[in-house]
Scaffold this active site. Sequence first.
Site, PDB file in Angstrom:
ATOM      1  CG  HIS A 196      -1.919  -1.177   1.099  1.00 33.07           C
ATOM      2  ND1 HIS A 196      -2.277  -1.956   2.158  1.00 33.07           N
ATOM      3  CD2 HIS A 196      -2.591  -1.656   0.016  1.00 33.07           C
ATOM      4  CE1 HIS A 196      -3.138  -2.889   1.737  1.00 33.07           C
ATOM      5  NE2 HIS A 196      -3.347  -2.723   0.450  1.00 33.07           N
ATOM      6  CD  GLU A 199      -0.138   0.293   4.266  1.00 31.54           C
ATOM      7  OE1 GLU A 199       0.580  -0.714   4.166  1.00 31.54           O
ATOM      8  OE2 GLU A 199      -1.383   0.242   4.246  1.00 31.54           O
ATOM      9  NE  ARG A 255      -6.210  -0.182   0.719  1.00 31.52           N
ATOM     10  CZ  ARG A 255      -5.991  -0.995   1.755  1.00 31.52           C
ATOM     11  NH1 ARG A 255      -5.333  -0.563   2.810  1.00 31.52           N
ATOM     12  NH2 ARG A 255      -6.400  -2.238   1.716  1.00 31.52           N
ATOM     13  CG  HIS A 330       0.448  -4.060   5.006  1.00 27.91           C
ATOM     14  ND1 HIS A 330      -0.366  -3.646   3.987  1.00 27.91           N
ATOM     15  CD2 HIS A 330       0.869  -5.308   4.655  1.00 27.91           C
ATOM     16  CE1 HIS A 330      -0.437  -4.582   3.066  1.00 27.91           C
ATOM     17  NE2 HIS A 330       0.299  -5.608   3.445  1.00 27.91           N
ATOM     18  CD  GLU A 406      -1.769  -3.416   8.847  1.00 26.97           C
ATOM     19  OE1 GLU A 406      -1.346  -2.246   8.771  1.00 26.97           O
ATOM     20  OE2 GLU A 406      -2.513  -3.935   7.999  1.00 26.97           O
TER      21      GLU A 406
HETATM   22 ZN   LIG Z   1      -1.538  -1.877   4.061  1.00 28.31          ZN
END
Ligand SMILES: [Zn+2]
Length: 441
Positions: A196, A199, A255, A330, A406
């Site tokens: 993405h 990020e 994104r 991410h 994440e």
């Molecule tokens: Zn992501």
Amino acid sequence: MKAFSLLTFLATAALSVLALPATPLDSAVQYQGVKVLRVPVGEDTAPIDQLISTLSLERWTVHSTPNSHVDVEVPQDKYDEFVSAVDKISAESNITQDIVVMHEDLAQSIKEESEGSFEPKLDRRAGLANQAWFTNYHPYADHIQFLTDLAATFPANSKVVTSGTSLQGRTITGINIFGSSGSGTKPAVVVHGTVHAREWISTMVTESLAFNLLTNATAGVAEVKAYLEKYDFYFFPVVNPDGFVYTQTTTRTWRKNRSAPPSGSTCYGTDINRNWAHFAWSQSGGASTSPCAEDYKGTAQESAPETKGLASFLRDRAAATGVKLYLDVHSYSQLFLYPYGYSCTTQASNAADLQSISTGYAAAIRAPYGTRYTYGPACSTIYKTTADSTDYTYDNLGVKYSFTAELRDTGNYGFILPANQIVPSSIENWAGFKYLLANMK
Ligand SMILES: [Zn+2]
Ligand SMILES: *[C@@H]1O[C@H](CO)[C@@H](O)[C@H](O)[C@H]1NC(C)=O
Ligand SMILES: *[C@@H]1O[C@H](CO)[C@@H](O)[C@H](O)[C@H]1NC(C)=O
Ligand SMILES: *[C@@H]1O[C@H](CO)[C@@H](O)[C@H](O)[C@H]1NC(C)=O
């Protein structure tokens, strides 16, 4: 008259000499007065979701979780309308929490984030592959240079590799790091970031893992050297280069990839992480079929060239040596997730092992700074996602250790994480990564 046109000519010439590549500093203008708000939602998230889509607001929280919150960009001219509508919804749903302001002025936050980042000459002066790299975010071209410099510094244990090409023709570039038996002789460990585009911390942390591995192993640190003798490592910091460049030149919080709108739509982009060739791609409820949605799954499995390139790279490694560990990095929300995303009831066959290694991983991450990660199977820990990367690597390629991380934070800054958090993020993630390498069965 003549003098005037000469002056005009000189002025134009001077301008073109001075013209620098577009940076987030230029594009920040569009964010002047834009706030990022954390909006509480009740059991029924539909009224807020409807409001956000009616006002065409950019979501940071792609999926609304009941009784939680949604993070969203709100431009100045829509602010009053948005806040009074939220107040009304909150009153009707008996929500008592207030809206929290994450960014008062996104343009200002983006400027601060970029300070010292977009001065390529400064960066390149001493070669890029050193610890100072991790004090700032960087332009795309410098990331490629960083990988090239790193491989050139340690030619006996590393080389630059690619996993296909993006639509706009950028090569998806990574670094392969290996021990004394050479490249491609041990089970693979594959880590990638920036699926993405917005990020950015994932780019830097992926690079820091490669950097720490290579510098420590070649300096003879026994523990790290042992990992290099056991596995064949691949790190791809930016797997969505077109999207990443777009976040640096045009829209910082983009994104998806940059696919042209399908017929009947005006919206660009496919979510690369809902586009894998997993059987659940065709199921409903874990991705969007609307091209305008942030989690649009695309027109077909692997329709995004970025997904296709990565998948084919992974299939090759799986066939050649097997893939021991796959880690898709991410941000944001501090999570560590394993399969499955597509189902909250179907368990991974080694779920107990995955849960136990995730517990250890979270403890290792927490040790340096107290940063808390939540972990568990993706669907039941966050929400249902179909055709994401780890369901694919787990089911289709048999990668028993398939994880999505994440990174920081949990919502103070979200995607616009200040550059002074790159080093601490890298340190805690290096601790977590070493834990995985030491504890995989
Ligand atoms: Zn992501
Ligand atoms: C909100 O509270 C009122 C009064 O207690 C109640 O009648 C109503 O059903 C509640 N609404 C929701 C959506 O919970
Ligand atoms: C590896 O390298 C990094 C910085 O390059 C350092 O912070 C870390 O402590 C090193 N040692 C080990 C054992 O990981
Ligand atoms: C993005 O993905 C779509 C597939 O859904 C693909 O057709 C398109 O070429 C991709 N765009 C870019 C710029 O990579």
